[in-house]
Design a protein around this motif. Structure first.
Motif, short mmCIF file in Angstrom:
data_model
loop_
_atom_site.label_atom_id
_atom_site.label_comp_id
_atom_site.label_asym_id
_atom_site.label_seq_id
_atom_site.Cartn_x
_atom_site.Cartn_y
_atom_site.Cartn_z
N ILE A 37 136.90 77.79 125.37
CA ILE A 37 136.37 76.51 124.91
C ILE A 37 135.08 76.71 124.13
O ILE A 37 134.87 76.12 123.08
N GLY A 84 147.45 72.87 128.86
CA GLY A 84 146.78 72.18 127.77
C GLY A 84 145.35 71.77 128.04
O GLY A 84 144.74 71.10 127.20
N ALA A 85 144.80 72.15 129.17
CA ALA A 85 143.44 71.74 129.49
C ALA A 85 142.42 72.36 128.53
O ALA A 85 141.45 71.72 128.16
N PHE A 128 139.51 69.84 121.84
CA PHE A 128 139.65 68.62 121.05
C PHE A 128 138.49 67.67 121.33
O PHE A 128 137.95 67.04 120.41
N GLU A 129 138.10 67.58 122.58
CA GLU A 129 137.01 66.68 122.96
C GLU A 129 135.66 67.15 122.40
O GLU A 129 134.73 66.36 122.29
N TYR A 164 135.13 68.35 119.27
CA TYR A 164 135.00 68.23 117.82
C TYR A 164 133.90 67.26 117.39
O TYR A 164 133.02 67.60 116.61
N GLY A 198 143.02 73.20 125.38
CA GLY A 198 143.17 72.46 124.12
C GLY A 198 142.54 71.08 124.18
O GLY A 198 141.90 70.64 123.22
N ALA A 199 142.69 70.41 125.30
CA ALA A 199 142.09 69.08 125.46
C ALA A 199 140.56 69.17 125.43
O ALA A 199 139.90 68.33 124.81
N SER A 200 140.01 70.19 126.07
CA SER A 200 138.56 70.36 126.07
C SER A 200 138.05 70.67 124.67
O SER A 200 137.02 70.15 124.25
N SER A 228 134.35 71.03 132.06
CA SER A 228 135.45 71.98 131.86
C SER A 228 135.32 73.17 132.80
O SER A 228 136.30 73.62 133.39
N TYR A 273 136.24 72.08 136.27
CA TYR A 273 137.68 71.84 136.34
C TYR A 273 138.45 73.15 136.44
O TYR A 273 139.36 73.29 137.27
N GLN A 323 147.18 75.01 134.06
CA GLN A 323 146.19 74.63 133.05
C GLN A 323 146.80 73.78 131.95
O GLN A 323 146.10 73.01 131.33
#
Length: 148
Positions: free
Chosen positions: A146, A59-60, A66-67, A69, A62-64, A87, A90, A57
């Motif tokens: 998420i 950072g997936a 961040f996306e 915001y 965290g990336a989701s 997400s 994925y 995973q």
């Protein structure tokens, strides 16, 4: 409202970490007292192997988050829904890969860790059970990380 939600999320995250800390201190002792140190060592070894596999995973979540915001700030529910759905799909695929790797590694761990005290089948079943527990995170909990 944002401050209230942020404080509530922080409080729940802190509560979860405290519970994990408490269980992390209690459970190994209970395992040793109930089953012996060999089972505790085996459980620790299996958990370390699964932790390496959890790097799938990487950072997936965290990336989701961040996306999310900008759409959350703009109340763009269509975009939020698209991100959440992507997400979820994925992480489901990652969960399948994780389970596949667990099933591939389980016999190797069983052969290499077996001794007179713990048999190969017991180790194999332990790896599979702990692997299914790890896959539970990919299939269900990562999506809620998420969301919240």
């Amino acid at each position: 409202m944002r401050t209230k939600n942020a404080l509530r999320n922080t409080a729940f995250s802190l509560l979860l970490e405290v519970l994990l800390l408490i269980f992390g201190m209690i459970m190994p002792r209970l395992i040793i007292l109930t089953y012996g140190s060999a089972v505790n060592g085996l459980t620790s070894a299996i958990n370390q192997i699964l932790s390496v596999l959890n790097l799938l995973q990487a950072g997936a979540v965290g990336a989701s988050i961040f996306e999310m915001y900008k759409p959350v700030a703009e109340k763009d529910y269509q975009r939020i829904s698209l991100i959440m759905d992507a997400s979820k799909r994925y992480f489901f695929k990652l969960g399948l890969v994780f389970l596949g790797l667990v099933m591939a590694i389980a016999p190797l761990v069983a052969i290499s860790k077996a001794d007179a005290e713990i048999g190969k089948w017991e180790i194999l079943i332990s790896v599979i059970i702990l692997g299914i527990n790890g896959a539970y995170y990919f299939f269900i909990l990562s999506w809620y990380d998420i969301l919240f």
